[in-house]
Design an enzyme around this catalytic site. Structure first.
Site, PDB file in Angstrom:
ATOM      1  N   TYR A   1       0.803   3.356  -8.492  1.00  0.00           N
ATOM      2  CA  TYR A   1       1.080   2.174  -7.410  1.00  0.00           C
ATOM      3  C   TYR A   1       0.167   1.403  -8.410  1.00  0.00           C
ATOM      4  CZ  TYR A   1       1.036  -0.655  -3.138  1.00  0.00           C
ATOM      5  OH  TYR A   1       1.237  -1.014  -2.134  1.00  0.00           O
TER       6      TYR A   1
ATOM      7  N   SER B   1       0.683  -6.504  -4.751  1.00  0.00           N
ATOM      8  CA  SER B   1      -0.636  -6.332  -3.889  1.00  0.00           C
ATOM      9  C   SER B   1      -2.017  -6.949  -4.806  1.00  0.00           C
ATOM     10  CB  SER B   1      -0.352  -5.001  -4.454  1.00  0.00           C
ATOM     11  OG  SER B   1      -1.446  -3.982  -4.121  1.00  0.00           O
TER      12      SER B   1
HETATM   13  N1  LIG Z   1       0.877  -2.316   3.826  1.00  0.00           N
HETATM   14  C1  LIG Z   1      -0.248  -2.211   2.894  1.00  0.00           C
HETATM   15  O1  LIG Z   1      -0.803  -2.165   2.754  1.00  0.00           O
HETATM   16  C2  LIG Z   1       0.303  -3.375   1.659  1.00  0.00           C
HETATM   17  C3  LIG Z   1      -0.849  -3.637   0.371  1.00  0.00           C
HETATM   18  C4  LIG Z   1      -0.261  -4.677  -0.282  1.00  0.00           C
HETATM   19  C5  LIG Z   1       1.040  -4.622  -0.826  1.00  0.00           C
HETATM   20  N2  LIG Z   1       2.464  -3.538   0.274  1.00  0.00           N
HETATM   21  C6  LIG Z   1       3.927  -3.773   0.123  1.00  0.00           C
HETATM   22  O2  LIG Z   1       4.301  -4.623   1.144  1.00  0.00           O
HETATM   23  C7  LIG Z   1       5.624  -4.054   0.652  1.00  0.00           C
HETATM   24  C8  LIG Z   1       6.342  -3.062   1.715  1.00  0.00           C
HETATM   25  O3  LIG Z   1       4.980  -2.534   2.398  1.00  0.00           O
HETATM   26  P1  LIG Z   1       4.749  -1.758   3.884  1.00  0.00           P
HETATM   27  O4  LIG Z   1       3.538  -1.929   3.796  1.00  0.00           O
HETATM   28  O5  LIG Z   1       5.700  -2.725   4.840  1.00  0.00           O
HETATM   29  O6  LIG Z   1       6.006  -0.637   3.644  1.00  0.00           O
HETATM   30  P2  LIG Z   1       6.723   0.131   4.816  1.00  0.00           P
HETATM   31  O7  LIG Z   1       6.938   1.202   4.132  1.00  0.00           O
HETATM   32  O8  LIG Z   1       6.386   0.263   6.509  1.00  0.00           O
HETATM   33  O9  LIG Z   1       8.169  -0.259   3.926  1.00  0.00           O
HETATM   34  C9  LIG Z   1       8.696   0.264   3.049  1.00  0.00           C
HETATM   35  C10 LIG Z   1      10.208  -1.343   2.928  1.00  0.00           C
HETATM   36  O10 LIG Z   1      10.561  -0.527   2.151  1.00  0.00           O
HETATM   37  C11 LIG Z   1      12.247   0.287   2.079  1.00  0.00           C
HETATM   38  N3  LIG Z   1      12.069   0.708   0.971  1.00  0.00           N
HETATM   39  C12 LIG Z   1      11.078   2.068   0.211  1.00  0.00           C
HETATM   40  N4  LIG Z   1      12.490   2.527  -0.719  1.00  0.00           N
HETATM   41  C13 LIG Z   1      12.907   1.785  -0.394  1.00  0.00           C
HETATM   42  C14 LIG Z   1      13.853   2.191  -1.728  1.00  0.00           C
HETATM   43  N5  LIG Z   1      14.423   3.139  -2.399  1.00  0.00           N
HETATM   44  N6  LIG Z   1      15.023   1.460  -1.634  1.00  0.00           N
HETATM   45  C15 LIG Z   1      15.534   0.578  -0.398  1.00  0.00           C
HETATM   46  N7  LIG Z   1      14.833   0.187  -0.179  1.00  0.00           N
HETATM   47  C16 LIG Z   1      12.889   0.640   0.064  1.00  0.00           C
HETATM   48  C17 LIG Z   1      11.976   1.032   2.865  1.00  0.00           C
HETATM   49  O11 LIG Z   1      13.210   1.399   3.614  1.00  0.00           O
HETATM   50  C18 LIG Z   1      11.133  -0.477   3.849  1.00  0.00           C
HETATM   51  O12 LIG Z   1      12.173  -0.752   4.650  1.00  0.00           O
HETATM   52  C19 LIG Z   1       5.834  -2.810  -0.514  1.00  0.00           C
HETATM   53  O13 LIG Z   1       6.160  -3.209  -1.460  1.00  0.00           O
HETATM   54  C20 LIG Z   1       3.804  -2.576  -0.256  1.00  0.00           C
HETATM   55  O14 LIG Z   1       3.658  -2.181  -1.511  1.00  0.00           O
HETATM   56  C21 LIG Z   1       1.795  -3.096   1.450  1.00  0.00           C
END
Ligand SMILES: NC(=O)c1ccc[n+]([C@@H]2O[C@H](COP(=O)([O-])OP(=O)(O)OC[C@H]3O[C@@H](n4cnc5c(N)ncnc54)[C@H](O)[C@@H]3O)[C@@H](O)[C@H]2O)c1
Length: 251
Positions: free
Chosen positions: A155, A142
Site C-alpha cells: 500500500y 495517502s
Molecule cells: N480510508 C482511509 O483511511 C484512507 C486514507 C488515505 C487514502 N485512502 C484512499 O482513498 C480511496 C478510497 O478509499 P475508501 O477508504 O473510501 O475505501 P472503500 O473501500 O470504501 O472504497 C473504495 C472504492 O474503490 C473501488 N474499487 C476498489 N477496487 C477497485 C477496482 N479494482 N476497480 C474499480 N474500482 C475499485 C470500490 O468499488 C470503492 O468504490 C482509496 O484509494 C484509498 O487508498 C483511504
C-alpha cells in the site's frame, strides 16, 4: 464552491466510503456525476441513494484492466458530454508484515492503486488534452505516500507511486490547462479500514497518533476533492494536500 456547477465529474471508486461522499458533494455543488466502482450492488445502491440530489450515472469495472477503463471513460463521456473533472479515487489496502507479504497481494495492490490510477488518468488526460478545453484531475494518494506505516508495504509503495505520478502529470499537462493534484488523507472512517482494524485498536490509535484526537470523516475528504477541482484552486497544481488531523505534524 466556484466553478463546479454544471461540470461533468467522473468519480472512479465512487461507490463507497470517500468516493461515495465525494459523489454526494459534487451533486450538492450542482455538478453532473458519473461514478465507477468494482461492485455492481454498491453501484446500484449509490445511484439509488444519490439520485434525488441530481444527475448521476455509472458503470462497474476493474481499473487494473485497460479495456474496463476504456469502457468506463467512454461511458462517462457519453453520459456527461465532457469529463471536466476526474476524481481518481479507486483503491484497496493490504495489511501484512514486509517479510510475509505474498507476491499476489503485492501485485494486486500495485495493479489497482498504481496501474489503475495511471490507466484512468491517462485515458481522461488524453481526452482533455485532445479537445484543448483543459480540466482538473485529482488523484488519491495517502499519508502512506509520505511515511512508511508498518505492515503496509504494498500500500505504501503504491501510494508513493501515486504521488510521483501526480507530480509528473502536473509537469507535463499544465501547459494544456489541465491541473493535477493529489490528496493525502490520514485515517478516515470508511469500509476500507473498518475491515482491517477493530474498534479498540482504532480508539488507541486516535488517542496516540492524531493531534485532533479522532479519525477523519469521508465528507471531510470530499470537501478537499471539491476544493481542488474548483476555481478556488485555480493556481494549485502539482500539490499533495494532507488531510490528517495533524498526524504527520507530530515529531
Ligand atoms: N480510508 C482511509 O483511511 C484512507 C486514507 C488515505 C487514502 N485512502 C484512499 O482513498 C480511496 C478510497 O478509499 P475508501 O477508504 O473510501 O475505501 P472503500 O473501500 O470504501 O472504497 C473504495 C472504492 O474503490 C473501488 N474499487 C476498489 N477496487 C477497485 C477496482 N479494482 N476497480 C474499480 N474500482 C475499485 C470500490 O468499488 C470503492 O468504490 C482509496 O484509494 C484509498 O487508498 C483511504
Amino acid at each position: 464552491m466556484r466553478g463546479l456547477e454544471g461540470k461533468g465529474v467522473l468519480i472512479v471508486g465512487g461507490t463507497s466510503g470517500i468516493g461515495l461522499a465525494t459523489a454526494r458533494r459534487f451533486l450538492e455543488e450542482g455538478s453532473r456525476v458519473f461514478v465507477a466502482g468494482h461492485d455492481e450492488a454498491e453501484l446500484k445502491e449509490t445511484r439509488a441513494t444519490l439520485t434525488e440530489l441530481g444527475a448521476i450515472d455509472g458503470l462497474v469495472g476493474d481499473v487494473s484492466v485497460e479495456d474496463d477503463v476504456e469502457t468506463i471513460v467512454r461511458g462517462a463521456t457519453a453520459s456527461l458530454s465532457r469529463i471536466d473533472v476526474l476524481i481518481n479515487n479507486a483503491g484497496v489496502a493490504h495489511k501484512a508484515p514486509f517479510l510475509e507479504t505474498a507476491t499476489e497481494a503485492w501485485d494486486r495492490t500495485i495493479a489497482v492503486n498504481l496501474r489503475g490510477m495511471f490507466l484512468v488518468a491517462r485515458a481522461v488526460g488524453r481526452l482533455m488534452a485532445a479537445d484543448g478545453a483543459g480540466g482538473a484531475i485529482v488523484n488519491m494518494a495517502s499519508t502512506n505516500a509520505l511515511g512508511g506505516e508498518e505492515l503496509y508495504t504494498a500500500y505504501n509503495a503504491s501510494k508513493g507511486g501515486v504521488l510521483q505520478l501526480t507530480r509528473t502529470m502536473a509537469v507535463e499537462l499544465g501547459s494544456a490547462g489541465i491541473r493535477v493534484n493529489c490528496l493525502c488523507p490520514g485515517f478516515i472512517d470508511t469500509p476500507l479500514n473498518r475491515g482491517l482494524e477493530d474498534e479498540t485498536w482504532i480508539r488507541t490509535y486516535e488517542r496516540e497518533h492524531i493531534p485532533l484526537g479522532r479519525r477523519g470523516r469521508a465528507d471531510e475528504v470530499a470537501a478537499a476533492y471539491a476544493f481542488l477541482a474548483s476555481e478556488e484552486a485555480s493556481f494549485i497544481h502539482g500539490a499533495a494536500l494532507v488531510i490528517d488531523g495533524g498526524q504527520t505534524a507530530v515529531m
